[in-house]
Scaffold this active site. Sequence first.
Site, PDB file in Angstrom:
ATOM      1  N   GLN A 102       0.850  -1.135   0.117  1.00 55.49           N
ATOM      2  CA  GLN A 102       0.012  -0.226  -0.032  1.00 55.49           C
ATOM      3  C   GLN A 102       0.878   1.267  -0.098  1.00 55.49           C
ATOM      4  O   GLN A 102       0.328   2.239   0.634  1.00 55.49           O
ATOM      5  CB  GLN A 102      -1.100   0.019   1.200  1.00 55.49           C
ATOM      6  CG  GLN A 102      -2.002  -0.752   0.878  1.00 55.49           C
ATOM      7  CD  GLN A 102      -2.987  -0.411  -0.202  1.00 55.49           C
ATOM      8  OE1 GLN A 102      -3.073   0.772  -0.762  1.00 55.49           O
ATOM      9  NE2 GLN A 102      -3.983  -1.523  -0.641  1.00 55.49           N
ATOM     10  N   SER A 103       1.742   1.342  -0.826  1.00 57.85           N
ATOM     11  CA  SER A 103       2.909   2.430  -0.636  1.00 57.85           C
ATOM     12  C   SER A 103       2.135   3.653  -1.513  1.00 57.85           C
ATOM     13  O   SER A 103       1.671   3.671  -2.563  1.00 57.85           O
ATOM     14  CB  SER A 103       3.878   2.202  -1.794  1.00 57.85           C
ATOM     15  OG  SER A 103       4.707   3.107  -2.021  1.00 57.85           O
ATOM     16  N   ASN A 104       2.157   4.877  -0.647  1.00 58.60           N
ATOM     17  CA  ASN A 104       1.768   5.997  -1.311  1.00 58.60           C
ATOM     18  C   ASN A 104       2.607   6.534  -2.089  1.00 58.60           C
ATOM     19  O   ASN A 104       2.313   7.280  -3.142  1.00 58.60           O
ATOM     20  CB  ASN A 104       1.360   7.055  -0.235  1.00 58.60           C
ATOM     21  CG  ASN A 104       0.429   6.551   0.809  1.00 58.60           C
ATOM     22  OD1 ASN A 104      -0.635   6.265   0.578  1.00 58.60           O
ATOM     23  ND2 ASN A 104       0.866   6.386   2.295  1.00 58.60           N
TER      24      ASN A 104
END
Length: 364
Positions: A102-104
């Site tokens: 879930q890397s921004n």
Amino acid sequence: MAEPLKQVVAGNRQSPEASRSLCKSLSIALAAFPRVRLGHLPTPLEPMDRLSELLGGPRLWVKRDDCTGLSSGGNKTRKLEYLMADAQANGADTIITQGATQSNHARQTAAAAARLGMKCQILLEDRTGSNDPQYNFNGNVLLDMLHGASVSKRAGGADMAAEMETLASELRQQGAVPYIIPGGGSNPIGALGYVNCARELTEQAADIGLQIDAFVHATGSSGTQAGLVAGLAAIESDIQLLGIGVRAPQEKQEQMVFDLAQRTADHLGTGLRISRDSVRANCNYVGPGYGLPTEGMKKAVKTLASTEGLLFDPVYSGKGLDGLIDLVGKGAFEGMDNVVFLHTGGSAALFGYPEVFDLPGYAN
Ligand SMILES: *Cc1c(COP(=O)(O)O)cnc(C)c1O
């Protein structure tokens, strides 16, 4: 219990004139670096009066770096302004980067590449081992794909830097010109975005006659804090900066920030020496590990959503806020009037963790 932050004696405060002139010199130093405009800057600085009233400490403010504009916003956009300009200067046609599922950072990089007409290859490291389809396909992962990035997964603990190098040489063999952006965009080029943010916040506060005592934010791959440390040092600011860790233990986090802050200052080329004392991280709010929920984070995210109408995320800004709220309660900001929290974004990740907030109908 954290030691209290140092307080500035009123008589020793920097004069507004000195501050303005140092900000101006810093702008000139930064203007030497290539930059593409991607963000909506300056981001707003807003009071959080309902939260301040609830907690009964100093007046709390929020610096809205969740409103940077690109693909639902966040702190990586400021770094990407310098990184993508460097990629263009190197003739790149393909961006490679990596992050947790879930890397921004991956999502903002995918959007920036789309905006600039480049291809984007994202490697996602499975750091949590979750099989939840929401976590693996919703939230940031959905947006990565909508922005047209190619996404592939790697096992937790993989050497992600080596994986990116391998991919880059494959792409080179096919005639592409790849450019690797490290995880979080945290290197001396990316950190320039937060050198600039230190200047922006200082000028913004001066414009409204606000004296900021402390500036608090979530710290992970360290580029945000390193840039702020270097920027605040360059303008001789008396704002106390505090990172709230989301992954590494305190000593490791502070060392990472300190090293990168000095490398960023060297890259800036103004001869600035970073003092080790200016690097402070509190890593007591990580809980069981990176990306894993804590009770404090859940409470903080719900509190801000329901008292201020603001959305924070479970991995970074929610844990940062948990730290801020807890430290206000412990009197860490005693004697201070104004504390600013940097909203680093990340609310897209909320949709990757819909069940963590114990809401009715969301089975955990
Ligand atoms: C990446 C990120 C951070 C941490 O910033 P670093 O520069 O990696 O330390 C904080 N908050 C959010 C929402 C992020 O995506």
